[in-house]
Design a protein around this motif. Sequence first.
Motif, PDB file in Angstrom:
ATOM      1  N   UNK A 146       0.812  -1.333  -0.062  1.00 19.46           N
ATOM      2  CA  UNK A 146      -0.095  -0.056  -0.009  1.00 19.46           C
ATOM      3  C   UNK A 146       0.947   1.141   0.127  1.00 19.46           C
ATOM      4  N   UNK A 147       0.203   2.335  -0.481  1.00 17.76           N
ATOM      5  CA  UNK A 147       1.207   3.642  -0.438  1.00 17.76           C
ATOM      6  C   UNK A 147       1.229   4.059   0.704  1.00 17.76           C
ATOM      7  N   UNK A 148       2.633   4.344   1.256  1.00 13.09           N
ATOM      8  CA  UNK A 148       2.883   4.921   2.599  1.00 13.09           C
ATOM      9  C   UNK A 148       3.845   6.068   2.623  1.00 13.09           C
ATOM     10  N   UNK A 149       3.633   7.283   3.169  1.00 10.09           N
ATOM     11  CA  UNK A 149       4.746   8.147   3.483  1.00 10.09           C
ATOM     12  C   UNK A 149       5.251   8.261   4.769  1.00 10.09           C
ATOM     13  N   UNK A 150       6.589   8.085   4.504  1.00  8.49           N
ATOM     14  CA  UNK A 150       7.488   7.944   5.896  1.00  8.49           C
ATOM     15  C   UNK A 150       8.289   9.202   5.987  1.00  8.49           C
ATOM     16  N   UNK A 151       8.230   9.911   7.293  1.00  3.81           N
ATOM     17  CA  UNK A 151       9.231  10.806   7.457  1.00  3.81           C
ATOM     18  C   UNK A 151      10.422  10.169   8.188  1.00  3.81           C
ATOM     19  N   UNK A 152      11.444  10.028   7.100  1.00  2.00           N
ATOM     20  CA  UNK A 152      12.536   9.266   7.707  1.00  2.00           C
ATOM     21  C   UNK A 152      13.750  10.238   8.382  1.00  2.00           C
ATOM     22  N   UNK A 153      13.603  11.354   8.522  1.00  2.00           N
ATOM     23  CA  UNK A 153      14.382  12.254   9.388  1.00  2.00           C
ATOM     24  C   UNK A 153      13.744  13.698   9.074  1.00  2.00           C
ATOM     25  N   UNK A 154      14.537  14.448  10.022  1.00  2.00           N
ATOM     26  CA  UNK A 154      14.096  15.920   9.941  1.00  2.00           C
ATOM     27  C   UNK A 154      13.995  16.477   8.256  1.00  2.00           C
ATOM     28  N   UNK A 155      13.100  16.861   7.724  1.00  2.00           N
ATOM     29  CA  UNK A 155      13.100  17.513   6.436  1.00  2.00           C
ATOM     30  C   UNK A 155      13.134  16.599   5.370  1.00  2.00           C
ATOM     31  N   UNK A 156      12.929  15.161   5.491  1.00  2.00           N
ATOM     32  CA  UNK A 156      13.037  14.442   4.376  1.00  2.00           C
ATOM     33  C   UNK A 156      11.946  13.343   4.568  1.00  2.00           C
ATOM     34  N   UNK A 157      11.055  13.040   3.411  1.00  2.00           N
ATOM     35  CA  UNK A 157      10.082  12.459   3.129  1.00  2.00           C
ATOM     36  C   UNK A 157      10.449  11.358   2.330  1.00  2.00           C
ATOM     37  N   UNK A 158       9.626  10.033   2.645  1.00  2.00           N
ATOM     38  CA  UNK A 158       9.867   9.072   1.341  1.00  2.00           C
ATOM     39  C   UNK A 158       8.687   8.154   1.091  1.00  2.00           C
ATOM     40  N   UNK A 159       8.193   8.405  -0.036  1.00  2.00           N
ATOM     41  CA  UNK A 159       6.977   7.790  -0.557  1.00  2.00           C
ATOM     42  C   UNK A 159       7.411   6.238  -0.935  1.00  2.00           C
ATOM     43  N   UNK A 160       6.735   5.326  -0.319  1.00  2.55           N
ATOM     44  CA  UNK A 160       7.121   3.891  -0.373  1.00  2.55           C
ATOM     45  C   UNK A 160       5.822   3.073  -0.443  1.00  2.55           C
ATOM     46  N   UNK A 161       6.160   1.792  -0.699  1.00  2.00           N
ATOM     47  CA  UNK A 161       5.175   0.584  -0.683  1.00  2.00           C
ATOM     48  C   UNK A 161       5.279  -0.013   0.583  1.00  2.00           C
ATOM     49  N   UNK A 162       4.305  -0.229   1.379  1.00  4.44           N
ATOM     50  CA  UNK A 162       4.459  -1.250   2.492  1.00  4.44           C
ATOM     51  C   UNK A 162       3.433  -2.098   2.553  1.00  4.44           C
ATOM     52  N   UNK A 163       3.348  -3.273   3.606  1.00  2.00           N
ATOM     53  CA  UNK A 163       2.329  -4.178   3.617  1.00  2.00           C
ATOM     54  C   UNK A 163       1.193  -3.632   4.238  1.00  2.00           C
ATOM     55  N   UNK A 164      -0.113  -4.135   3.672  1.00  2.00           N
ATOM     56  CA  UNK A 164      -1.314  -3.765   4.183  1.00  2.00           C
ATOM     57  C   UNK A 164      -1.594  -4.391   5.459  1.00  2.00           C
ATOM     58  N   UNK A 165      -2.394  -3.818   6.518  1.00  2.00           N
ATOM     59  CA  UNK A 165      -2.575  -4.401   7.725  1.00  2.00           C
ATOM     60  C   UNK A 165      -3.601  -5.647   7.539  1.00  2.00           C
ATOM     61  N   UNK A 166      -3.342  -6.505   8.601  1.00  3.49           N
ATOM     62  CA  UNK A 166      -4.071  -7.585   8.585  1.00  3.49           C
ATOM     63  C   UNK A 166      -5.924  -7.348   8.926  1.00  3.49           C
ATOM     64  N   UNK A 167      -6.602  -8.346   8.948  1.00 10.01           N
ATOM     65  CA  UNK A 167      -8.000  -8.088   9.220  1.00 10.01           C
ATOM     66  C   UNK A 167      -7.912  -7.719  10.421  1.00 10.01           C
TER      67      UNK A 167
ATOM     68  N   UNK B  14       8.719  14.642  22.390  1.00  8.53           N
ATOM     69  CA  UNK B  14       8.473  13.084  22.354  1.00  8.53           C
ATOM     70  C   UNK B  14       8.377  12.545  21.057  1.00  8.53           C
ATOM     71  N   UNK B  15       9.243  12.506  20.277  1.00  4.61           N
ATOM     72  CA  UNK B  15       9.202  12.120  18.856  1.00  4.61           C
ATOM     73  C   UNK B  15      10.619  11.530  18.370  1.00  4.61           C
ATOM     74  N   UNK B  16      10.398  10.220  17.569  1.00 11.03           N
ATOM     75  CA  UNK B  16      11.479   9.663  17.287  1.00 11.03           C
ATOM     76  C   UNK B  16      11.420   9.444  15.652  1.00 11.03           C
ATOM     77  N   UNK B  17      12.332   9.178  14.962  1.00 14.49           N
ATOM     78  CA  UNK B  17      12.439   8.838  13.351  1.00 14.49           C
ATOM     79  C   UNK B  17      13.082   7.316  13.115  1.00 14.49           C
ATOM     80  N   UNK B  18      12.423   6.955  12.233  1.00 14.57           N
ATOM     81  CA  UNK B  18      11.348   7.242  10.989  1.00 14.57           C
ATOM     82  C   UNK B  18      10.118   7.110  11.689  1.00 14.57           C
ATOM     83  N   UNK B  19       9.227   8.003  11.221  1.00 14.25           N
ATOM     84  CA  UNK B  19       7.894   8.014  11.491  1.00 14.25           C
ATOM     85  C   UNK B  19       6.810   8.145  10.447  1.00 14.25           C
TER      86      UNK B  19
END
Length: 338
Positions: free
Chosen positions: A1-22, A51-56
């Motif tokens: 599925x389409x996923x947007x990850x903030x990998x570190x400050x100022x840097x986004x990555x648009x990637x494919x990840x597994x869909x959730x289970x039922x 209270x924040x950590x990367x990636x998120x």
Amino acid sequence: MDTIVLTKPGEFEFKQTDAPSAPPPGQALVRVRRVGICGTDWHAVHGRQPFFTYPRILGHELGVEIEQINDTSSGLKPGDKCAVEPYLNCGKCIACRRGRTNCCANLQVLGVHIDGGMRSQILVPANKLHKSDKLSLDQLALVETLGIGCHAANRANVERGEWTLILGAGPIGLSVIPFVQAAGANVIVADISASRLKFCATNMKVQHTLISDETLGKKLTDLIGGDLPTVVIDATGNSQSMMRCFDLVAASGKIVFVGLFQGDVTFNDPNFHRREMTLLATRNAVGGDFKRIIQLIETGVVNTTPWITHRSPAGGIVESVEQWLKPESGVLKAIVEF
């Protein structure tokens, strides 16, 4: 599925990840349709969010559609469109036992402490879904933002006719305005930006707007007839503004801090006691706030038309954020579409 990850400050990555289970019992699998970007997200982008950590995976302002649900008590069904209450509370701590779920001792906020909704699908507790048959997906994504302002106004317990100063006309300050207006307060908004104040006057129907400068105290007493406001709500998240509130509130008045910054707030104790001030913090919102906001939007009391100024498809997020970060972009509320 389409996923947007903030990998570190100022840097986004648009990637494919597994869909959730039922969905397990008590949970729903929802299709994310709209994601609002708020100040918390921008703080994370800049590396300044506590209270924040990367990636998120960011995303807590969500307009969603239920795909599967494993809960018979909620009355919800596949196809229902909902706002998401993104504050996952434990239900056991003293705050939860007192109904103050927004400040649960073990709180996990989607998109902040745990991964959020900037992805095609997500599992959420069924009791955190707030349905509307009337609101658009855009409007549903705005409910959480408005929840911050609704809860702040509730904390202030503003009375009809009460002079109420809102410091800061950014998105958080704007979210407070309709609820103090609904309470019948005499609303004053102050900001350093003339263009933001014009927006408040034109689009939010705020009668009294003031440039926030060193003469603000005099402007307030001139406006009110020699008095200061009895409620001051600071939505700036600026330490100097927050500390200045103690000189802008009337004797016996209340100060409510909505904005947050990483540091200490100090004030003169004799001044605090002499005026017998009340100082309140406000955090997040509770389920009742979400229900009230949906009802107020549905009935036209709260107008969401002016809010969304920018939008982007999920796949264009990297390029869009680069533009939105520029001050001249004029972003009030940006929406990502999935």
